[in-house]
Motif scaffolding. Sequence first.
Motif, PDB file in Angstrom:
ATOM      1  N   SER A   4      35.441   0.899  59.755  1.00  0.00           N
ATOM      2  CA  SER A   4      34.845  -0.916  59.142  1.00  0.00           C
ATOM      3  C   SER A   4      34.120  -1.202  61.061  1.00  0.00           C
ATOM      4  N   THR A   5      34.503   0.081  61.804  1.00  0.00           N
ATOM      5  CA  THR A   5      33.665  -0.219  63.278  1.00  0.00           C
ATOM      6  C   THR A   5      32.324   0.349  62.937  1.00  0.00           C
ATOM      7  N   CYS A   6      31.053  -0.941  63.703  1.00  0.00           N
ATOM      8  CA  CYS A   6      29.912  -0.326  63.369  1.00  0.00           C
ATOM      9  C   CYS A   6      29.850  -0.266  64.659  1.00  0.00           C
ATOM     10  N   ASN A   7      28.846   1.186  64.929  1.00  0.00           N
ATOM     11  CA  ASN A   7      27.958   1.754  65.861  1.00  0.00           C
ATOM     12  C   ASN A   7      26.430   0.817  66.629  1.00  0.00           C
ATOM     13  N   SER A   8      26.385   0.516  67.205  1.00  0.00           N
ATOM     14  CA  SER A   8      25.271  -0.710  67.596  1.00  0.00           C
ATOM     15  C   SER A   8      25.341  -0.119  68.730  1.00  0.00           C
ATOM     16  N   GLN A 191      22.401  -8.631  58.114  1.00  0.00           N
ATOM     17  CA  GLN A 191      22.188  -7.939  59.371  1.00  0.00           C
ATOM     18  C   GLN A 191      22.317  -9.606  59.496  1.00  0.00           C
ATOM     19  N   ARG A 195      27.300  -7.644  59.400  1.00  0.00           N
ATOM     20  CA  ARG A 195      27.802  -6.392  58.396  1.00  0.00           C
ATOM     21  C   ARG A 195      26.403  -5.778  57.263  1.00  0.00           C
ATOM     22  N   CYS A 197      24.163  -2.759  59.722  1.00  0.00           N
ATOM     23  CA  CYS A 197      24.392  -1.441  60.253  1.00  0.00           C
ATOM     24  C   CYS A 197      24.257  -0.606  59.486  1.00  0.00           C
ATOM     25  N   SER A 199      22.875   2.791  60.787  1.00  0.00           N
ATOM     26  CA  SER A 199      23.140   3.474  61.299  1.00  0.00           C
ATOM     27  C   SER A 199      24.251   3.572  60.536  1.00  0.00           C
ATOM     28  N   SER A 200      24.922   3.232  59.676  1.00  0.00           N
ATOM     29  CA  SER A 200      26.277   3.613  58.806  1.00  0.00           C
ATOM     30  C   SER A 200      25.771   3.837  57.066  1.00  0.00           C
ATOM     31  N   PHE A 205      29.697  -1.682  54.294  1.00  0.00           N
ATOM     32  CA  PHE A 205      28.798  -2.272  54.761  1.00  0.00           C
ATOM     33  C   PHE A 205      27.320  -2.128  53.498  1.00  0.00           C
ATOM     34  N   HIS A 207      24.083  -1.461  54.235  1.00  0.00           N
ATOM     35  CA  HIS A 207      23.478  -1.010  54.013  1.00  0.00           C
ATOM     36  C   HIS A 207      23.655  -0.054  53.758  1.00  0.00           C
TER      37      HIS A 207
END
Length: 221
Positions: A4-8, A191, A195, A197, A199-200, A205, A207
């Motif tokens: 549940s961690t977004c690489n931002s 966004q 929530r 994300c 990149s995921s 998320f 996306h």
Amino acid sequence: MLNSTCNSTLEDLRISRGDEVLLVGPLDFHDLARVIAASCTLIAVAMSLYLAWMHALHYTQPREQRYIIRILFMVPVYAVSSYLQLQWYWHAIYFQVISDCYEAFAIASFFALLCHYVAPDLHAQKAYFREMRPIKAWVWPVNWFAACCGRHRGPWRTPASGLTWFNIIWIGIYHYCFIRVAMTISAVVSQYFGRYCESSNSPVFGHIWEETPADRVKETR
């Protein structure tokens, strides 16, 4: 367990003065890109608005020209959106989904324009397609669905009537306008609350849920 961690990292990245090597005089890569993008944007917007203005001045075929004008506006929408994504890259997702939203209306306008070239109104268009023969099979991947799901008796079969084929296409294209607008609103809201994300592709998320099949096709090009 789902991550549940977004690489931002890319979203949080900022380009500061001195971070990049100077390429042309005092301009680094990002500055040079903005100059080129701004110039191309101005040219594209000016030419598109000029064409739209000329159509408006010579509005002799309103049934066709109104769709042509709507299609022409896709150029400034995408041009301005692309420049804004370059200028404020950390907010690029907002500009990207908004420009993609207009894409649906441009596609619908193009479809309507082609239909008006065939016949002047919906009743005449249906009469034309009712007599259409032969009817080509659906393109990939629908033809694969038909092959594995009942073939000529399944829900993905090739329509026996040209009118049925036209109705399916008509509903699909205008249905996409509604879906695209709904997905754009969802993407902007998710966004904003962190929530989305981009990149995921994790289902936690937004996306992966707010992308349409058309977005997937563009990503694989």
